[in-house]
Design a protein around this motif. Structure first.
Motif, PDB file in Angstrom:
ATOM      1  N   VAL A   1      55.354  80.052  18.370  1.00 21.79           N
ATOM      2  CA  VAL A   1      54.864  79.456  17.122  1.00 21.79           C
ATOM      3  C   VAL A   1      56.022  78.717  16.452  1.00 21.79           C
ATOM      4  O   VAL A   1      57.059  79.312  16.187  1.00 21.79           O
TER       5      VAL A   1
ATOM      6  N   PHE B   1      51.942  76.939  19.517  1.00 23.82           N
ATOM      7  CA  PHE B   1      51.289  76.723  18.225  1.00 23.82           C
ATOM      8  C   PHE B   1      52.167  75.756  17.451  1.00 23.82           C
ATOM      9  O   PHE B   1      53.221  76.112  16.953  1.00 23.82           O
TER      10      PHE B   1
ATOM     11  N   CYS C   1      43.318  68.970  13.010  1.00 25.16           N
ATOM     12  CA  CYS C   1      43.778  69.993  13.942  1.00 25.16           C
ATOM     13  C   CYS C   1      43.056  69.792  15.264  1.00 25.16           C
ATOM     14  O   CYS C   1      41.960  69.216  15.306  1.00 25.16           O
TER      15      CYS C   1
ATOM     16  N   THR D   1      43.057  71.167  19.799  1.00 22.51           N
ATOM     17  CA  THR D   1      43.587  71.945  20.910  1.00 22.51           C
ATOM     18  C   THR D   1      43.863  71.011  22.078  1.00 22.51           C
ATOM     19  O   THR D   1      43.361  69.889  22.125  1.00 22.51           O
TER      20      THR D   1
ATOM     21  N   PHE E   1      47.827  74.398  20.428  1.00 17.19           N
ATOM     22  CA  PHE E   1      47.050  74.169  19.209  1.00 17.19           C
ATOM     23  C   PHE E   1      47.957  73.455  18.226  1.00 17.19           C
ATOM     24  O   PHE E   1      49.126  73.830  18.062  1.00 17.19           O
TER      25      PHE E   1
ATOM     26  N   HIS F   1      43.711  80.173  12.081  1.00 17.10           N
ATOM     27  CA  HIS F   1      45.027  80.460  12.652  1.00 17.10           C
ATOM     28  C   HIS F   1      44.982  81.643  13.621  1.00 17.10           C
ATOM     29  O   HIS F   1      45.647  81.628  14.657  1.00 17.10           O
TER      30      HIS F   1
ATOM     31  N   ALA G   1      43.023  80.652  16.820  1.00 17.04           N
ATOM     32  CA  ALA G   1      43.883  79.792  17.631  1.00 17.04           C
ATOM     33  C   ALA G   1      44.980  80.603  18.309  1.00 17.04           C
ATOM     34  O   ALA G   1      45.313  80.364  19.477  1.00 17.04           O
ATOM     35  N   SER G   2      45.532  81.577  17.597  1.00 17.25           N
ATOM     36  CA  SER G   2      46.579  82.429  18.170  1.00 17.25           C
ATOM     37  C   SER G   2      46.057  83.181  19.385  1.00 17.25           C
ATOM     38  O   SER G   2      46.707  83.234  20.442  1.00 17.25           O
TER      39      SER G   2
ATOM     40  N   LEU H   1      45.421  80.820  22.337  1.00 15.82           N
ATOM     41  CA  LEU H   1      46.675  80.463  22.994  1.00 15.82           C
ATOM     42  C   LEU H   1      47.171  81.596  23.893  1.00 15.82           C
ATOM     43  O   LEU H   1      47.719  81.346  24.971  1.00 15.82           O
TER      44      LEU H   1
END
Length: 480
Positions: free
Chosen positions: A294, A321, A425, A427, A436, A469, A472-473, A476
Protein backbone atom coordinates in the motif's frame (compact mmCIF):
# COMPACT_ATOMS: atom_id res chain seq x y z
CA UNK A 1 -11.75 19.09 3.27
CA UNK A 2 -8.34 17.49 3.40
CA UNK A 3 -4.81 17.89 4.71
CA UNK A 4 -3.26 21.28 4.19
CA UNK A 5 0.01 21.14 2.28
CA UNK A 6 3.17 23.22 2.26
CA UNK A 7 3.74 26.10 -0.22
CA UNK A 8 3.70 24.86 -3.78
CA UNK A 9 6.86 24.05 -5.68
CA UNK A 10 7.66 26.23 -8.69
CA UNK A 11 7.96 23.36 -11.14
CA UNK A 12 5.07 22.09 -13.20
CA UNK A 13 4.28 18.39 -13.13
CA UNK A 14 4.36 18.28 -16.93
CA UNK A 15 7.90 19.61 -17.01
CA UNK A 16 8.97 17.19 -14.32
CA UNK A 17 7.61 14.20 -16.17
CA UNK A 18 9.34 15.30 -19.33
CA UNK A 19 12.66 15.39 -17.53
CA UNK A 20 12.57 11.80 -16.29
CA UNK A 21 15.20 9.52 -17.83
CA UNK A 22 14.52 5.99 -19.01
CA UNK A 23 16.31 3.12 -17.33
CA UNK A 24 18.99 1.34 -19.32
CA UNK A 25 19.33 -1.86 -17.36
CA UNK A 26 17.26 -3.90 -14.94
CA UNK A 27 18.61 -5.54 -11.78
CA UNK A 28 18.10 -9.25 -11.28
CA UNK A 29 14.60 -10.12 -10.08
CA UNK A 30 12.81 -13.24 -8.99
CA UNK A 31 11.03 -15.21 -11.68
CA UNK A 32 8.20 -16.28 -9.42
CA UNK A 33 6.66 -15.33 -6.12
CA UNK A 34 4.76 -17.26 -3.51
CA UNK A 35 2.26 -14.59 -2.58
CA UNK A 36 0.08 -16.80 -0.42
CA UNK A 37 0.85 -16.27 3.25
CA UNK A 38 -0.29 -18.37 6.18
CA UNK A 39 -2.17 -16.57 8.91
CA UNK A 40 -0.11 -15.13 11.74
CA UNK A 41 -0.29 -17.08 15.00
CA UNK A 42 -2.17 -15.34 17.79
CA UNK A 43 0.14 -12.95 19.65
CA UNK A 44 2.61 -12.58 16.79
CA UNK A 45 4.70 -10.84 15.52
CA UNK A 46 6.55 -10.72 18.84
CA UNK A 47 8.50 -7.43 18.90
CA UNK A 48 9.94 -7.83 22.44
CA UNK A 49 8.60 -4.38 23.33
CA UNK A 50 6.45 -5.54 26.27
CA UNK A 51 7.91 -6.41 29.66
CA UNK A 52 11.31 -5.73 31.21
CA UNK A 53 14.27 -7.83 32.29
CA UNK A 54 17.58 -6.14 33.10
CA UNK A 55 19.60 -9.10 34.45
CA UNK A 56 20.89 -12.31 32.83
CA UNK A 57 19.74 -14.65 35.62
CA UNK A 58 17.04 -17.11 34.56
CA UNK A 59 13.52 -15.73 35.01
CA UNK A 60 10.14 -15.61 33.31
CA UNK A 61 9.10 -12.56 31.28
CA UNK A 62 5.57 -11.61 30.23
CA UNK A 63 5.80 -10.63 26.57
CA UNK A 64 2.94 -9.65 24.25
CA UNK A 65 2.77 -13.20 22.85
CA UNK A 66 2.81 -14.89 26.27
CA UNK A 67 5.21 -15.88 29.06
CA UNK A 68 8.78 -16.85 28.17
CA UNK A 69 11.77 -18.04 30.19
CA UNK A 70 14.94 -16.01 29.57
CA UNK A 71 18.03 -17.97 30.71
CA UNK A 72 21.34 -16.08 30.49
CA UNK A 73 19.32 -13.52 28.59
CA UNK A 74 17.65 -10.14 29.12
CA UNK A 75 15.70 -7.44 27.31
CA UNK A 76 18.29 -4.98 26.05
CA UNK A 77 17.65 -1.27 25.67
CA UNK A 78 21.22 -0.04 25.16
CA UNK A 79 22.33 1.83 22.06
CA UNK A 80 24.52 -1.17 21.17
CA UNK A 81 21.51 -3.52 21.12
CA UNK A 82 20.38 -4.23 17.55
CA UNK A 83 16.64 -3.64 17.68
CA UNK A 84 13.48 -2.36 16.04
CA UNK A 85 11.82 -0.07 18.54
CA UNK A 86 13.07 0.41 22.09
CA UNK A 87 14.30 -3.06 23.06
CA UNK A 88 15.20 -6.56 21.86
CA UNK A 89 16.26 -9.84 23.46
CA UNK A 90 19.99 -10.16 24.29
CA UNK A 91 21.54 -13.58 24.91
CA UNK A 92 25.06 -14.57 26.05
CA UNK A 93 27.05 -17.78 26.74
CA UNK A 94 24.72 -20.74 26.02
CA UNK A 95 21.58 -18.80 26.87
CA UNK A 96 18.07 -19.64 25.71
CA UNK A 97 14.71 -17.99 25.09
CA UNK A 98 11.93 -20.52 25.69
CA UNK A 99 8.15 -20.32 25.27
CA UNK A 100 6.11 -21.31 28.30
CA UNK A 101 2.91 -21.67 26.25
CA UNK A 102 1.71 -23.78 23.34
CA UNK A 103 0.88 -22.70 19.81
CA UNK A 104 -2.28 -24.76 19.54
CA UNK A 105 -2.65 -24.05 15.81
CA UNK A 106 0.88 -25.27 15.16
CA UNK A 107 3.65 -23.42 13.34
CA UNK A 108 4.35 -23.07 9.63
CA UNK A 109 7.11 -20.64 8.67
CA UNK A 110 8.96 -18.93 11.52
CA UNK A 111 11.21 -15.89 11.00
CA UNK A 112 13.49 -14.11 13.47
CA UNK A 113 15.67 -11.01 13.15
CA UNK A 114 19.17 -11.41 14.60
CA UNK A 115 22.51 -9.59 14.94
CA UNK A 116 25.63 -9.53 17.11
CA UNK A 117 25.65 -7.08 19.98
CA UNK A 118 27.79 -3.96 19.61
CA UNK A 119 31.46 -4.81 19.02
CA UNK A 120 31.13 -8.40 20.25
CA UNK A 121 32.33 -11.29 18.12
CA UNK A 122 30.02 -13.19 15.80
CA UNK A 123 28.02 -16.05 17.29
CA UNK A 124 25.83 -18.99 16.35
CA UNK A 125 22.33 -19.99 17.35
CA UNK A 126 19.58 -22.46 16.50
CA UNK A 127 15.80 -22.79 16.59
CA UNK A 128 14.41 -25.77 18.52
CA UNK A 129 10.78 -26.91 18.79
CA UNK A 130 8.74 -28.98 21.21
CA UNK A 131 5.51 -30.84 20.45
CA UNK A 132 4.99 -32.10 24.03
CA UNK A 133 4.58 -28.82 25.93
CA UNK A 134 8.29 -28.39 26.59
CA UNK A 135 9.21 -31.88 27.85
CA UNK A 136 11.71 -32.25 25.00
CA UNK A 137 12.92 -30.21 22.04
CA UNK A 138 14.35 -30.96 18.60
CA UNK A 139 16.34 -28.76 16.24
CA UNK A 140 14.72 -27.21 13.15
CA UNK A 141 16.71 -26.07 10.13
CA UNK A 142 20.37 -25.10 10.06
CA UNK A 143 22.60 -23.39 12.60
CA UNK A 144 22.61 -19.64 11.97
CA UNK A 145 25.64 -17.35 12.29
CA UNK A 146 25.07 -13.76 13.42
CA UNK A 147 28.01 -11.74 12.11
CA UNK A 148 26.62 -8.26 11.42
CA UNK A 149 25.49 -5.47 13.73
CA UNK A 150 22.38 -4.73 11.63
CA UNK A 151 19.39 -7.02 12.03
CA UNK A 152 19.13 -9.78 9.42
CA UNK A 153 16.25 -12.23 9.08
CA UNK A 154 16.49 -16.00 9.39
CA UNK A 155 13.62 -18.18 8.18
CA UNK A 156 12.67 -21.70 9.31
CA UNK A 157 10.05 -24.02 7.85
CA UNK A 158 8.63 -25.74 10.93
CA UNK A 159 5.37 -27.13 9.49
CA UNK A 160 4.18 -28.90 12.63
CA UNK A 161 0.62 -29.21 13.87
CA UNK A 162 -0.08 -28.02 17.40
CA UNK A 163 0.80 -27.98 20.14
CA UNK A 164 4.17 -26.36 19.37
CA UNK A 165 6.62 -24.45 21.55
CA UNK A 166 9.73 -22.63 20.31
CA UNK A 167 13.16 -22.24 21.88
CA UNK A 168 16.04 -20.07 20.65
CA UNK A 169 19.45 -21.42 21.68
CA UNK A 170 22.79 -19.64 21.52
CA UNK A 171 25.18 -22.46 20.58
CA UNK A 172 28.74 -21.05 20.38
CA UNK A 173 29.04 -20.94 24.19
CA UNK A 174 31.10 -17.73 24.27
CA UNK A 175 30.60 -14.59 26.28
CA UNK A 176 29.84 -12.69 23.08
CA UNK A 177 26.25 -11.48 22.98
CA UNK A 178 23.55 -11.79 20.32
CA UNK A 179 20.35 -9.80 19.79
CA UNK A 180 16.99 -11.18 18.64
CA UNK A 181 13.90 -9.23 17.56
CA UNK A 182 10.69 -9.39 15.50
CA UNK A 183 9.75 -13.07 15.82
CA UNK A 184 6.99 -14.04 13.39
CA UNK A 185 5.08 -17.32 13.46
CA UNK A 186 2.59 -18.44 10.82
CA UNK A 187 -0.02 -21.02 11.74
CA UNK A 188 0.30 -24.41 10.08
CA UNK A 189 -2.54 -25.18 7.67
CA UNK A 190 -1.58 -28.82 7.18
CA UNK A 191 -0.67 -30.56 3.96
CA UNK A 192 -2.79 -30.98 0.88
CA UNK A 193 -2.38 -32.81 -2.40
CA UNK A 194 1.19 -33.27 -3.50
CA UNK A 195 2.53 -32.46 -0.06
CA UNK A 196 2.09 -28.69 -0.44
CA UNK A 197 0.76 -26.38 2.27
CA UNK A 198 -2.49 -24.73 1.21
CA UNK A 199 -2.74 -21.00 1.94
CA UNK A 200 -4.70 -19.91 4.98
CA UNK A 201 -6.88 -16.81 4.99
CA UNK A 202 -4.56 -14.25 6.61
CA UNK A 203 -2.28 -12.16 4.39
CA UNK A 204 0.51 -9.65 5.02
CA UNK A 205 0.07 -5.98 4.08
CA UNK A 206 3.00 -3.54 3.88
CA UNK A 207 2.24 0.20 4.10
CA UNK A 208 4.96 2.42 2.65
CA UNK A 209 6.44 5.14 4.87
CA UNK A 210 9.72 5.46 2.97
CA UNK A 211 8.63 8.12 0.46
CA UNK A 212 7.76 11.13 2.62
CA UNK A 213 4.21 9.97 3.35
CA UNK A 214 4.37 12.07 6.54
CA UNK A 215 5.77 15.22 4.86
CA UNK A 216 4.12 18.54 5.60
CA UNK A 217 0.74 17.94 7.14
CA UNK A 218 0.35 14.40 5.79
CA UNK A 219 0.07 11.32 7.97
CA UNK A 220 -0.38 8.45 5.51
CA UNK A 221 0.88 5.58 7.67
CA UNK A 222 -0.48 3.11 10.22
CA UNK A 223 1.19 4.51 13.33
CA UNK A 224 3.60 7.26 14.38
CA UNK A 225 5.44 6.99 17.72
CA UNK A 226 7.34 10.02 18.96
CA UNK A 227 7.61 11.40 15.44
CA UNK A 228 9.01 8.14 14.01
CA UNK A 229 7.20 5.50 11.97
CA UNK A 230 7.92 2.01 13.38
CA UNK A 231 7.91 -1.18 11.34
CA UNK A 232 5.45 -2.80 13.71
CA UNK A 233 2.72 -0.44 14.96
CA UNK A 234 2.46 -0.24 18.74
CA UNK A 235 0.78 -1.51 20.83
CA UNK A 236 1.17 -4.94 19.24
CA UNK A 237 -1.53 -5.93 16.77
CA UNK A 238 -1.94 -9.18 18.71
CA UNK A 239 -3.95 -7.13 21.22
CA UNK A 240 -6.59 -6.13 18.67
CA UNK A 241 -10.05 -7.63 19.21
CA UNK A 242 -13.36 -7.17 17.44
CA UNK A 243 -14.12 -4.17 19.67
CA UNK A 244 -10.75 -2.39 19.39
CA UNK A 245 -11.04 1.28 18.38
CA UNK A 246 -8.92 2.72 15.57
CA UNK A 247 -7.31 5.01 18.19
CA UNK A 248 -5.33 1.91 19.25
CA UNK A 249 -2.72 3.35 16.84
CA UNK A 250 -1.96 6.98 16.04
CA UNK A 251 -1.91 7.93 12.36
CA UNK A 252 -4.40 8.75 9.62
CA UNK A 253 -4.50 5.16 8.28
CA UNK A 254 -4.97 3.48 11.65
CA UNK A 255 -8.64 2.68 10.98
CA UNK A 256 -7.67 0.85 7.81
CA UNK A 257 -4.91 -1.10 9.55
CA UNK A 258 -6.98 -2.05 12.58
CA UNK A 259 -9.80 -3.21 10.29
CA UNK A 260 -7.43 -5.48 8.33
CA UNK A 261 -6.11 -7.04 11.55
CA UNK A 262 -9.68 -7.71 12.67
CA UNK A 263 -10.14 -9.61 9.40
CA UNK A 264 -7.19 -11.86 10.30
CA UNK A 265 -4.47 -10.10 8.29
CA UNK A 266 -1.10 -8.72 9.40
CA UNK A 267 0.06 -5.15 8.78
CA UNK A 268 3.45 -3.40 8.87
CA UNK A 269 4.93 -0.03 7.98
CA UNK A 270 7.99 0.26 5.73
CA UNK A 271 9.93 2.91 7.71
CA UNK A 272 11.86 5.80 6.20
CA UNK A 273 15.33 4.74 5.11
CA UNK A 274 14.26 1.17 4.34
CA UNK A 275 14.75 0.05 0.76
CA UNK A 276 11.91 -1.15 -1.47
CA UNK A 277 13.28 -4.40 -2.92
CA UNK A 278 11.99 -7.55 -4.57
CA UNK A 279 14.04 -10.71 -4.42
CA UNK A 280 16.58 -9.46 -1.85
CA UNK A 281 16.78 -12.20 0.79
CA UNK A 282 18.82 -9.97 3.11
CA UNK A 283 15.99 -7.43 3.40
CA UNK A 284 13.44 -8.62 6.00
CA UNK A 285 10.86 -6.32 4.41
CA UNK A 286 11.44 -7.42 0.84
CA UNK A 287 8.19 -7.25 -1.14
CA UNK A 288 8.31 -11.01 -1.73
CA UNK A 289 7.39 -11.42 1.95
CA UNK A 290 4.04 -9.64 1.50
CA UNK A 291 0.80 -10.06 -0.42
CA UNK A 292 -0.12 -6.36 -0.78
CA UNK A 293 1.96 -3.17 -0.92
CA UNK A 294 0.00 0.00 0.00
CA UNK A 295 1.47 3.36 -1.06
CA UNK A 296 -0.63 6.36 -0.03
CA UNK A 297 0.45 9.59 -1.74
CA UNK A 298 4.24 9.19 -2.18
CA UNK A 299 6.08 12.51 -2.12
CA UNK A 300 9.51 11.50 -3.41
CA UNK A 301 10.35 9.73 -6.66
CA UNK A 302 10.94 5.99 -6.64
CA UNK A 303 14.48 5.07 -7.60
CA UNK A 304 15.17 2.98 -10.70
CA UNK A 305 15.62 -0.18 -8.63
CA UNK A 306 12.48 0.56 -6.57
CA UNK A 307 10.36 0.93 -9.71
CA UNK A 308 11.69 -2.37 -10.99
CA UNK A 309 10.90 -4.00 -7.65
CA UNK A 310 7.32 -2.69 -7.47
CA UNK A 311 6.35 -3.52 -11.06
CA UNK A 312 7.96 -6.96 -10.88
CA UNK A 313 6.21 -7.64 -7.56
CA UNK A 314 2.88 -7.07 -9.28
CA UNK A 315 3.88 -9.02 -12.39
CA UNK A 316 4.70 -12.04 -10.23
CA UNK A 317 1.45 -12.04 -8.28
CA UNK A 318 1.55 -9.21 -5.75
CA UNK A 319 -1.14 -6.62 -5.07
CA UNK A 320 -0.45 -2.87 -5.34
CA UNK A 321 -2.77 -0.31 -3.70
CA UNK A 322 -1.96 3.02 -5.41
CA UNK A 323 -3.22 6.28 -3.89
CA UNK A 324 -2.55 9.65 -5.50
CA UNK A 325 -3.55 13.19 -4.62
CA UNK A 326 -4.38 16.16 -6.85
CA UNK A 327 -2.07 17.95 -9.25
CA UNK A 328 0.31 20.45 -7.60
CA UNK A 329 0.22 18.85 -4.14
CA UNK A 330 3.96 18.72 -3.49
CA UNK A 331 4.12 18.47 0.31
CA UNK A 332 7.90 18.43 0.73
CA UNK A 333 8.76 20.97 -1.99
CA UNK A 334 11.12 18.67 -3.87
CA UNK A 335 9.52 19.45 -7.22
CA UNK A 336 7.43 16.27 -7.46
CA UNK A 337 3.88 15.52 -6.37
CA UNK A 338 2.14 12.16 -6.27
CA UNK A 339 0.58 12.22 -9.78
CA UNK A 340 4.00 12.90 -11.28
CA UNK A 341 5.62 10.23 -9.10
CA UNK A 342 3.09 7.54 -10.06
CA UNK A 343 3.27 8.48 -13.75
CA UNK A 344 7.05 8.27 -13.59
CA UNK A 345 6.81 4.74 -12.20
CA UNK A 346 4.48 3.69 -15.01
CA UNK A 347 6.38 5.35 -17.87
CA UNK A 348 10.00 5.03 -16.76
CA UNK A 349 10.51 1.52 -15.41
CA UNK A 350 12.71 -1.27 -16.75
CA UNK A 351 9.98 -3.94 -16.77
CA UNK A 352 7.24 -2.62 -19.07
CA UNK A 353 5.98 0.80 -20.09
CA UNK A 354 2.36 1.46 -19.13
CA UNK A 355 2.06 -1.86 -17.29
CA UNK A 356 -1.34 -1.13 -15.73
CA UNK A 357 -3.10 0.52 -18.67
CA UNK A 358 -3.77 3.99 -17.27
CA UNK A 359 -2.14 7.27 -16.22
CA UNK A 360 -2.92 9.87 -13.56
CA UNK A 361 -4.40 12.99 -15.15
CA UNK A 362 -2.98 16.30 -13.89
CA UNK A 363 -6.29 17.53 -12.48
CA UNK A 364 -7.78 18.80 -9.21
CA UNK A 365 -11.44 18.03 -8.48
CA UNK A 366 -13.72 18.17 -5.45
CA UNK A 367 -17.11 16.49 -5.61
CA UNK A 368 -19.29 13.67 -4.36
CA UNK A 369 -20.32 11.27 -7.09
CA UNK A 370 -22.73 8.38 -7.42
CA UNK A 371 -21.57 7.60 -10.98
CA UNK A 372 -20.62 4.03 -10.10
CA UNK A 373 -20.17 1.07 -12.43
CA UNK A 374 -23.39 -0.95 -12.51
CA UNK A 375 -22.05 -4.44 -11.84
CA UNK A 376 -23.37 -6.48 -8.97
CA UNK A 377 -20.61 -9.05 -9.50
CA UNK A 378 -17.71 -6.63 -9.00
CA UNK A 379 -16.26 -7.58 -5.59
CA UNK A 380 -14.52 -4.22 -5.05
CA UNK A 381 -17.84 -2.42 -5.32
CA UNK A 382 -19.95 -5.22 -3.81
CA UNK A 383 -17.69 -7.37 -1.67
CA UNK A 384 -17.65 -8.93 1.75
CA UNK A 385 -17.09 -5.56 3.45
CA UNK A 386 -20.16 -3.87 2.01
CA UNK A 387 -21.54 -2.06 -1.01
CA UNK A 388 -20.10 1.07 -2.62
CA UNK A 389 -22.63 3.59 -3.93
CA UNK A 390 -20.72 6.89 -3.85
CA UNK A 391 -17.29 8.48 -3.47
CA UNK A 392 -16.24 11.91 -2.21
CA UNK A 393 -13.07 13.66 -3.40
CA UNK A 394 -11.80 16.64 -1.41
CA UNK A 395 -9.22 17.80 -3.96
CA UNK A 396 -8.11 14.80 -5.99
CA UNK A 397 -6.87 13.98 -9.47
CA UNK A 398 -8.52 11.80 -12.11
CA UNK A 399 -7.43 8.75 -14.09
CA UNK A 400 -7.24 8.23 -17.83
CA UNK A 401 -7.47 4.69 -19.16
CA UNK A 402 -5.49 3.63 -22.21
CA UNK A 403 -7.95 2.58 -24.89
CA UNK A 404 -8.36 -1.17 -24.97
CA UNK A 405 -6.23 -1.75 -21.86
CA UNK A 406 -6.89 -4.20 -19.05
CA UNK A 407 -7.85 -1.42 -16.61
CA UNK A 408 -11.43 -1.47 -15.28
CA UNK A 409 -12.82 1.93 -14.22
CA UNK A 410 -15.17 1.70 -11.25
CA UNK A 411 -16.29 5.27 -10.43
CA UNK A 412 -16.38 8.42 -12.55
CA UNK A 413 -17.05 12.11 -12.01
CA UNK A 414 -20.75 12.91 -11.65
CA UNK A 415 -21.27 14.49 -15.06
CA UNK A 416 -18.98 12.17 -17.01
CA UNK A 417 -19.82 9.37 -19.37
CA UNK A 418 -18.56 6.00 -18.13
CA UNK A 419 -15.64 5.96 -20.52
CA UNK A 420 -11.85 6.18 -20.50
CA UNK A 421 -11.50 9.59 -18.80
CA UNK A 422 -12.62 11.41 -15.64
CA UNK A 423 -12.16 8.21 -13.63
CA UNK A 424 -11.80 8.42 -9.84
CA UNK A 425 -10.84 4.82 -9.04
CA UNK A 426 -10.12 1.67 -11.01
CA UNK A 427 -8.69 -1.83 -10.91
CA UNK A 428 -6.18 -3.43 -13.24
CA UNK A 429 -4.03 -6.52 -13.63
CA UNK A 430 -0.45 -7.10 -14.74
CA UNK A 431 1.03 -10.57 -15.07
CA UNK A 432 -0.52 -12.57 -12.23
CA UNK A 433 -0.83 -9.56 -9.94
CA UNK A 434 -3.52 -6.97 -9.27
CA UNK A 435 -3.66 -3.17 -8.88
CA UNK A 436 -6.21 -0.80 -7.36
CA UNK A 437 -5.85 2.97 -7.89
CA UNK A 438 -7.72 5.87 -6.29
CA UNK A 439 -6.65 9.47 -6.88
CA UNK A 440 -7.48 11.25 -3.64
CA UNK A 441 -5.97 10.51 -0.23
CA UNK A 442 -8.91 11.98 1.70
CA UNK A 443 -11.23 8.93 1.64
CA UNK A 444 -8.66 6.84 3.55
CA UNK A 445 -8.01 9.58 6.16
CA UNK A 446 -9.57 8.54 9.47
CA UNK A 447 -9.25 11.98 11.08
CA UNK A 448 -6.92 10.94 13.92
CA UNK A 449 -3.31 11.77 13.16
CA UNK A 450 -0.07 12.64 14.85
CA UNK A 451 0.00 15.61 17.26
CA UNK A 452 0.15 18.89 15.33
CA UNK A 453 -1.29 17.47 12.09
CA UNK A 454 -4.68 18.63 10.86
CA UNK A 455 -6.64 15.66 9.55
CA UNK A 456 -10.25 15.04 8.55
CA UNK A 457 -12.53 12.01 8.92
CA UNK A 458 -12.81 10.92 5.28
CA UNK A 459 -12.93 7.24 6.30
CA UNK A 460 -16.31 7.76 7.99
CA UNK A 461 -17.51 10.88 6.13
CA UNK A 462 -19.07 8.76 3.37
CA UNK A 463 -20.43 5.32 4.27
CA UNK A 464 -18.91 3.80 1.12
CA UNK A 465 -15.30 4.82 1.83
CA UNK A 466 -14.37 2.06 4.29
CA UNK A 467 -16.05 -0.72 2.24
CA UNK A 468 -14.30 0.50 -0.93
CA UNK A 469 -10.82 0.43 0.63
CA UNK A 470 -11.36 -2.85 2.48
CA UNK A 471 -12.96 -4.64 -0.47
CA UNK A 472 -10.09 -3.46 -2.67
CA UNK A 473 -7.56 -4.63 -0.08
CA UNK A 474 -9.05 -8.11 0.05
CA UNK A 475 -9.31 -8.30 -3.74
CA UNK A 476 -5.64 -7.35 -4.08
CA UNK A 477 -4.74 -10.06 -1.54
CA UNK A 478 -6.86 -12.57 -3.51
CA UNK A 479 -9.06 -13.10 -0.48
CA UNK A 480 -12.22 -12.35 -2.47
Amino acid sequence: MKHLFRPLALFSALTLLGGCAKLDTAPAVLTAQATAQNAAAAGFPEAFETGSKAAYASATVALASGTWTFDDALLGTASADAKTGSQSARVRNSGTLTMNFDLTAGAGVVTLDHARYGTDAAGTWELWVSTNSGSSFSKVGSTVTSSGTALATASFTVNLAGPVRLQIRKTDGGTNRLNFDNLTVQTYAGTGGGGTTPPATGKKFLFDASHAETAGNADWVLDVDGGAVPRFPTPAQSGITSSTAESYWTAALSSWGVALVKLGDTVENLPAGTAITYGNASNPQDLSNYSVFVVDEPNTLFTASEKTAIVTFVKNGGGLFMISDHDVSDRNNDGYDSPAIWNDLMTNNSVQANPFGYSIALTNISETTTNVLASSSNVVLHGSQGNVSQLKFSNGATITKTSGSQAQPLIWQSSSAQGNANIMCATSTFGTGRVFVITDSSPADDGTGSPGNTVYPGWTEIASHAPLHLNASLWLAKQQ
